[in-house]
Design an enzyme around this catalytic site. Structure first.
Site, PDB file in Angstrom:
ATOM      1  N   ASP A  29      -7.347  15.208 -16.638  1.00  0.00           N
ATOM      2  CA  ASP A  29      -7.180  16.953 -17.316  1.00  0.00           C
ATOM      3  C   ASP A  29      -8.237  17.263 -16.234  1.00  0.00           C
ATOM      4  OD1 ASP A  29      -9.171  14.751 -18.280  1.00  0.00           O
ATOM      5  OD2 ASP A  29      -9.512  15.275 -20.264  1.00  0.00           O
ATOM      6  N   GLU A  30      -9.226  16.004 -15.073  1.00  0.00           N
ATOM      7  CA  GLU A  30     -10.326  16.438 -14.413  1.00  0.00           C
ATOM      8  C   GLU A  30     -10.278  17.233 -13.342  1.00  0.00           C
ATOM      9  OE1 GLU A  30     -12.893  12.583 -13.331  1.00  0.00           O
ATOM     10  OE2 GLU A  30     -12.028  11.632 -15.475  1.00  0.00           O
ATOM     11  N   ASP A  48       1.083  -1.310  -0.091  1.00  0.00           N
ATOM     12  CA  ASP A  48      -0.481  -0.308   0.077  1.00  0.00           C
ATOM     13  C   ASP A  48       1.164   1.728  -0.338  1.00  0.00           C
ATOM     14  OD1 ASP A  48      -1.473   2.139   0.383  1.00  0.00           O
ATOM     15  OD2 ASP A  48      -3.337   0.759   2.189  1.00  0.00           O
ATOM     16  N   TYR A  79       1.561 -16.154  -6.470  1.00  0.00           N
ATOM     17  CA  TYR A  79       2.493 -14.679  -5.889  1.00  0.00           C
ATOM     18  C   TYR A  79       2.394 -15.492  -4.200  1.00  0.00           C
ATOM     19  CZ  TYR A  79       3.193 -12.111  -9.483  1.00  0.00           C
ATOM     20  OH  TYR A  79       4.188 -11.591 -10.638  1.00  0.00           O
ATOM     21  N   GLY A 115     -23.550  15.994 -10.284  1.00  0.00           N
ATOM     22  CA  GLY A 115     -21.651  17.032 -10.608  1.00  0.00           C
ATOM     23  C   GLY A 115     -21.104  16.539 -11.834  1.00  0.00           C
ATOM     24  N   HIS A 116     -21.705  16.391 -13.057  1.00  0.00           N
ATOM     25  CA  HIS A 116     -21.183  15.223 -14.366  1.00  0.00           C
ATOM     26  C   HIS A 116     -20.687  16.593 -14.908  1.00  0.00           C
ATOM     27  CE1 HIS A 116     -21.756  12.337 -17.505  1.00  0.00           C
ATOM     28  NE2 HIS A 116     -20.842  12.399 -17.235  1.00  0.00           N
TER      29      HIS A 116
END
Ligand code: NAD
Ligand code: TYD
Length: 380
Positions: free
Chosen positions: A138-139, A63, A377, A319-320
Site C-alpha cells: 500500500d506504500e 537471484d 543445501y 519522509g516518514h
C-alpha cells in the site's frame, strides 16, 4: 508424477513468502512449488524447515536479476504460474542504499517478467492458463492525513469499507484507483515494478495481477521491522526506538490472512485487476507499542507495563509517511475474503511465537542462519 500446476514462488524464504510457500505446499499436494530465493540477509531457510522435505517442494537459490538463470528455471520446471514476492522490503534500508532497491525490485521484476514472457510465448498454448501475480504494498499510494469527523474522537469506527467496522484515524482511504504517490526509495521501487507488471499485460497481453497490501505482522518476520524488533528488545530490556512522536498510523494485517488472500486471488482473481488487501485495523505506533509491551510483560510473567519505560523517542525517519489505510472492500465483495483474526488475538499469537522461538531469533540476530543453508543445501 505429473503435477497439476508448476508454480514459481519468489522470495519464499522471507517473511510473507515463507507463509505463502507453506500454505501452497501443504494445501495443494498436486502442485509443484519451486521457491526461488537469493537468501539475502532477510531470507532464512529455517523459516521453512517444517516443509522442506515435502515431495512437491523444491528450493532453488538464485537471484531474480539473473535473467538467463530464471529463464532456464522456467523451462526446466515448465512453470505455468508465478507468485512474485522477492524484494528488498525495509524502508530504512532503502534510505541508506536506494540502488539495491532499484536493482532487485525494479530490474529483478523486469527480468522475471521478460523471462516469463519469452518462455510462455515459446509454448504452443502461449499465455493460456498462465498467471504472473505480483505482490506489492500500500506504500505506493503515498501517505494519508490524520483527520476525523467533527466532534468524533479518533480512533473512530467507520463503515467506509464494507467490513463491519474499521478502526480509523482519517476519513480518506487507499482504493485500487488511488493515484500512485510514493515517497521512499522502497515505495518508489515497488511502484515502478507495479507499472512494469501492468505494462506487460497491456503491451504483450501477458496475464498479470497486482495486489497491494498493508503492513503485515506475525511469525518469521525479520527483526528490523517494528513488531519483532520491539518484542526482542523488550525481552532483553533494550531501548525501544520510537520514530518522531510515535503518531504515525499503520493498518496491520496478520500474515496468514495475507497468505490466504494470495491463495484466493491466485485462483479466482481477475486477470489485469488490482486488489487492495488490508486489515481494517489502524493503530498509532505508540498505542500499538504499548499493547506489545504489555503483552510481552504478561507472557514473561513480568508486571504488565513495567517495561513501558523502555520507550525512547528518537529522530524521525526522513519522509516518514503519516498514515496508511487500505480499503479492501473490493476483495471482500468480489471474492469473499476477510481477515480472520482480531488484532488482540493476532498480537498475542505473534508475541507468544517469538518468545517460544527464541532460538530462531538468536540465530537470526547472530547471522548464523547462513550455516543452515550450508549444512542443508550446499552440494545438493
Ligand atoms: P522479506 O524482506 O522478509 O523477504 C524478502 C525475500 O526476498 C527474502 O527471502 C530475500 O532473500 C528475497 N530476495 C531479496 N532479493 C532477492 C533477489 N534479488 N532474488 C531472489 N530473492 C531475493 O520481505 P517480506 O516482508 O516477506 O515482503 C515480501 C513481499 O511482500 C515484498 O515484495 C514486499 O514488498 C511485499 N509486502 C510486504 C509487506 C510487509 O508488511 N512486510 C506488506 C505489503 C507488501
Ligand atoms: P516498519 O515495520 O519499518 O514498516 P513500514 O515502515 O513499512 O510501515 O515500521 C512500522 C512503523 O513503525 C513505521 O511508522 C515506522 C515505525 N518504526 C519505529 O517507530 N521504530 C522502529 O525502530 C521501526 C523499525 C519502525
Amino acid at each position: 508424477m505429473a503435477y497439476k500446476r508448476n508454480l514459481l514462488i519468489t522470495g519464499g524464504a522471507g517473511f510473507i513468502g515463507s507463509h505463502v510457500v507453506r500454505l501452497f505446499v501443504t494445501k495443494y499436494p498436486d502442485y509443484r512449488i519451486i521457491n526461488l530465493d537469493k537468501l539475502t540477509y532477510a531470507g532464512n531457510l529455517a523459516n521453512l524447515s517444517d516443509i522442506e522435505q515435502a515431495p512437491n517442494y523444491t528450493f532453488v537459490r538464485g537471484d531474480i536479476c539473473d535473467f538467463e538463470a530464471v529463464g532456464e528455471l522456467m523451462q526446466r520446471y515448465e512453470i505455468d504460474g508465478i507468485i512474485h514476492l522477492a524484494a528488498e522490503s525495509h524502508v530504512d534500508r532503502s534510505i541508506r542504499d536506494p540502488f539495491t532497491f532499484a536493482r532487485t525490485n525494479v530490474l529483478g521484476t523486469l527480468s522475471l517478467l521478460e523471462a516469463a514472457r519469452r518462455y510462455w510465448e515459446s509454448r504452443p498454448e502461449r499465455f493460456e492458463g498462465k498467471l504472473f501475480y505480483h505482490i506489492s504494498t500500500d506504500e505506493v499510494y503515498g501517505a494519508l492525513e490524520l483527520s476525523h469527523p467533527e466532534g468524533v474522537e479518533p480512533p473512530f469506527t467507520t463503515t467506509a469499507s464494507s467490513s463491519e467496522h474499521h478502526l480509523a484515524y482519517g476519513t480518506e482511504f487507499f482504493y485500487e484507483t488511488t493515484k500512485y504517490n510514493p515517497h521512499s526509495p522502497y515505495s518508489a521501487s515497488k511502484a515502478s515494478s507495479d507499472h512494469f507488471v501492468r505494462a506487460y499485460h497491456d503491451t504483450y497481453g501477458m496475464p498479470t495481477l497486482v495486489t497491494n497490501c498493508s503492513n503485515n505482522y506475525g511469525p518469521y518476520q525479520f527483526p528490523e521491522k517494528l513488531i519483532p524488533l520491539f518484542i526482542n528488545n523488550i525481552r532483553h530490556r533494550k531501548p525501544l526506538p520510537v520514530y518522531g512522536k510515535g503518531e504515525n498510523v499503520r493498518d496491520w494485517l496478520y500474515v496468514e490472512d495475507h497468505a490466504r488472500a494470495i491463495d484466493l486471488i491466485f485462483h479466482r482473481g481477475k486477470v489485469a485487476e488490482t486488489y487492495n488487501i488490508g486489515g481494517f485495523n489502524e493503530w498509532k505506533n505508540i498505542d500499538l507499542i504499548k499493547v506489545v509491551i504489555k503483552t510481552v510483560d504478561r507472557l514473561l510473567g513480568r508486571t504488565e507495563g513495567e517495561d513501558l519505560d523502555l520507550i525512547t523517542y528518537v529522530t524521525d525517519r526522513p519522509g516518514h509517511d503519516m498514515r496508511y489505510a487500505i480499503d479492501s472492500s473490493k476483495l471482500q465483495r468480489e471474492l469473499g475474503w476477510e481477515p480472520s483474526l482480531q488484532f488482540e488475538e493476532g498480537i498475542e499469537k505473534t508475541v507468544r511465537w517469538y518468545l517460544d522461538n527464541q532460538a530462531w531469533m538468536d540465530n537470526i540476530t547472530s547471522g548464523d542462519y547462513e550455516k543452515y543453508y550450508d549444512e542443508m543445501y550446499r552440494g545438493r
